[in-house]
Design an enzyme around this catalytic site. Structure first.
Site, PDB file in Angstrom:
ATOM      1  N   HIS A   1       0.833  -1.221   0.000  1.00  0.00           N
ATOM      2  CA  HIS A   1       0.000   0.000   0.000  1.00  0.00           C
ATOM      3  C   HIS A   1       0.859   1.258   0.000  1.00  0.00           C
ATOM      4  CE1 HIS A   1      -4.097  -1.660   0.279  1.00  0.00           C
ATOM      5  NE2 HIS A   1      -3.497  -2.669   0.879  1.00  0.00           N
TER       6      HIS A   1
ATOM      7  N   GLY B   1      -7.975 -13.151  -7.843  1.00  0.00           N
ATOM      8  CA  GLY B   1      -8.376 -12.401  -6.638  1.00  0.00           C
ATOM      9  C   GLY B   1      -7.615 -12.832  -5.392  1.00  0.00           C
TER      10      GLY B   1
ATOM     11  N   SER C   1      -2.111 -10.369  -8.179  1.00  0.00           N
ATOM     12  CA  SER C   1      -2.349  -9.461  -9.296  1.00  0.00           C
ATOM     13  C   SER C   1      -2.737 -10.147 -10.591  1.00  0.00           C
ATOM     14  CB  SER C   1      -1.118  -8.593  -9.512  1.00  0.00           C
ATOM     15  OG  SER C   1      -1.531  -7.486 -10.219  1.00  0.00           O
TER      16      SER C   1
ATOM     17  N   SER D   1      -5.334  -9.434 -12.010  1.00  0.00           N
ATOM     18  CA  SER D   1      -5.934  -8.375 -12.839  1.00  0.00           C
ATOM     19  C   SER D   1      -4.891  -7.679 -13.702  1.00  0.00           C
ATOM     20  CB  SER D   1      -6.679  -7.313 -12.023  1.00  0.00           C
ATOM     21  OG  SER D   1      -6.627  -7.552 -10.673  1.00  0.00           O
TER      22      SER D   1
ATOM     23  N   ASP E   1       1.642  -3.072  -9.599  1.00  0.00           N
ATOM     24  CA  ASP E   1       1.322  -4.354 -10.230  1.00  0.00           C
ATOM     25  C   ASP E   1       1.622  -4.325 -11.721  1.00  0.00           C
ATOM     26  OD1 ASP E   1       0.384  -4.747  -7.715  1.00  0.00           O
ATOM     27  OD2 ASP E   1      -1.722  -4.923  -8.261  1.00  0.00           O
TER      28      ASP E   1
ATOM     29  N   TYR F   1     -10.186  -0.655  -0.125  1.00  0.00           N
ATOM     30  CA  TYR F   1      -8.961  -0.205  -0.809  1.00  0.00           C
ATOM     31  C   TYR F   1      -9.111   1.276  -1.182  1.00  0.00           C
ATOM     32  CZ  TYR F   1      -4.990  -0.073  -3.983  1.00  0.00           C
ATOM     33  OH  TYR F   1      -3.792   0.251  -4.581  1.00  0.00           O
TER      34      TYR F   1
HETATM   35  C1  GLA Z   1      -3.150  -3.956  -5.075  1.00  0.00           C
HETATM   36  C2  GLA Z   1      -3.009  -2.749  -5.994  1.00  0.00           C
HETATM   37  C3  GLA Z   1      -1.580  -2.199  -5.965  1.00  0.00           C
HETATM   38  C4  GLA Z   1      -1.063  -2.002  -4.559  1.00  0.00           C
HETATM   39  C5  GLA Z   1      -1.345  -3.232  -3.689  1.00  0.00           C
HETATM   40  C6  GLA Z   1      -1.010  -2.994  -2.248  1.00  0.00           C
HETATM   41  O1  GLA Z   1      -2.420  -5.030  -5.573  1.00  0.00           O
HETATM   42  O2  GLA Z   1      -3.360  -3.073  -7.312  1.00  0.00           O
HETATM   43  O3  GLA Z   1      -1.514  -1.003  -6.719  1.00  0.00           O
HETATM   44  O4  GLA Z   1      -1.588  -0.841  -3.986  1.00  0.00           O
HETATM   45  O5  GLA Z   1      -2.692  -3.643  -3.767  1.00  0.00           O
HETATM   46  O6  GLA Z   1       0.349  -2.780  -2.089  1.00  0.00           O
END
Ligand code: GLA
Length: 372
Positions: A21, A108, A112, A114, A158, A208
């Site tokens: 984060h 999920g 990542s 996505s 990501d 988030y």
């Molecule tokens: C998700 C978001 C990222 C990042 C992380 C936490 O993966 O897509 O951009 O903020 O959470 O570090």
């Protein structure tokens, strides 16, 4: 659906050793691409529509290129968003195509899936239609798709890791100016084990976005007196403390976490450079405590797995990874004791939550690639 593809793309998930984060707070992160991937196979067709089929969920949908609207189905929006933002930068290149998606990347789960899909689609379109889009643009196209079509106001980590990942290298990324270095992932004799809780609490997107707002609000309060600070992660703790009374308790807590996590990430890079793996691991445990108690993005299942790891003599570091509220923990486990650690933890987890966990022993791999 089956066909001989003109273009095949493999797009990886990512791990993040430490610095969670922090990307949307201008901090430092330490991600890498992994050897779990999404595969996309594509061929052109003579029309203005596209048929997209996901083998993993056995579902398909049609895209009308002249009517790109946000869908109620999340996975459709990855395609719709990437097509939209590519078209916006390079109008007139994209025409109809068929696409088959297949994935061995858990969906999920904080690895990542996505960004893997979004960056994979962008690279696939680039190659299928000869679009002169750059790697940097792909990172932003994927991020914009996530913001505006999927609805998560994510940072840049990501997409950056998925596009720029390199075999056996960690990426030391400064999310404020996107400067970065590759450093060898010398973790031996420890291996990276992900433990998937197999829970995904549906708070993830709303919480988030709320964290991001809280951080932005905390930064604005400090900037009223100290406009020199452009990112929350850069503010010295003392200065945040001066503003405690002007912040809500949650805002203050989030700001403290961000500043401490940024320090931990810098310390972790130093520890790694000195090959001080016990210190490196201890910083991962400390990161988890911050994420759980100050940033409040963990959940009982993640906390339980990290606690198990902490008590295990052959694990030097563990924490939740990614956005949180479920998904995976990342564990640094002695390579000779991986099986016993996984077995022991899986049993305890099953007993506590009646849920089976899924382990993944991951290797650090290359970023998104054109295979054919
Ligand atoms: C998700 C978001 C990222 C990042 C992380 C936490 O993966 O897509 O951009 O903020 O959470 O570090």
């Amino acid at each position: 659906m089956n066909f001989t593809p003109e273009v095949v793309i493999k797009s990886p998930g990512r791990i993040n050793l430490i610095g969670e984060h922090l990307d949307y707070n201008g901090g430092h992160v330490l991600p890498a691409a992994i050897d779990l991937t999404v595969t996309l196979r594509l061929r052109k067709k003579n029309s203005r529509s596209c048929t997209i089929y996901s083998k993993s969920i056995d579902d398909s949908f049609q895209v009308d290129l002249d009517k790109l609207e946000i869908s109620s189905q999340e996975w459709h929006n990855y395609f719709l968003g990437v097509i939209h933002f590519t078209e916006q930068r390079y109008p007139g290149h994209i025409s109809g195509f068929d696409c088959i998606v297949e994935s061995n990347l858990p969906i999920g789960s904080g690895v990542s899936s996505s960004a893997a899909l979004e960056c994979g689609i962008a690279v696939a379109l680039k190659n299928l239609f000869d679009i002169p889009v750059t790697d940097e643009e792909i990172i932003y196209i994927a991020r914009d798709a996530e913001h505006h079509f999927v609805g998560t106001k994510c940072g840049i980590m990501d997409q950056f890791a998925v596009v720029r990942g390199k075999k056996e290298k960690l990426i030391q990324l400064n999310c404020h100016d996107l400067s970065f270095d590759y450093v060898p992932a010398e973790l031996s004799p420890y291996a990276i084990v992900l433990l998937n809780t197999n829970v995904s609490h549906n708070l993830a997107t709303s919480e988030y976005n709320l964290r991001r707002q809280e951080c932005e609000a905390a930064l604005e309060i400090v900037r009223k007196r100290y406009p020199v600070y452009e990112a929350l992660a850069h503010i010295p703790k003392k200065i945040v403390q001066e503003h405690e009374k002007e912040m809500t308790p949650k805002m203050f807590q989030r700001a403290e976490y961000v500043i401490e996590e940024n320090q931990r990430t810098l310390q972790a890079s130093l520890a790694l450079a000195k090959q001080n793996l016990p210190d490196f691991g201890a910083l991962l445990f400390a990161s988890h405590t911050g994420l759980s108690e100050k940033y409040e993005v963990s959940c009982p299942e993640l906390d339980f797995l990290v606690k198990q790891a902490h008590h295990h003599p052959n694990v030097i570091g563990a924490r939740m990874m990614g956005g949180g509220f479920g998904g995976c923990t990342i564990n640094l486990v002695h390579k000779d004791h991986m099986d016993s650690f996984i077995e022991h933890t899986a049993l305890a987890y099953q007993k506590k939550f009646q849920i089976e966990l899924t382990p993944h022993t991951v290797k650090i791999g290359d970023g998104v690639q054109l295979i054919l």
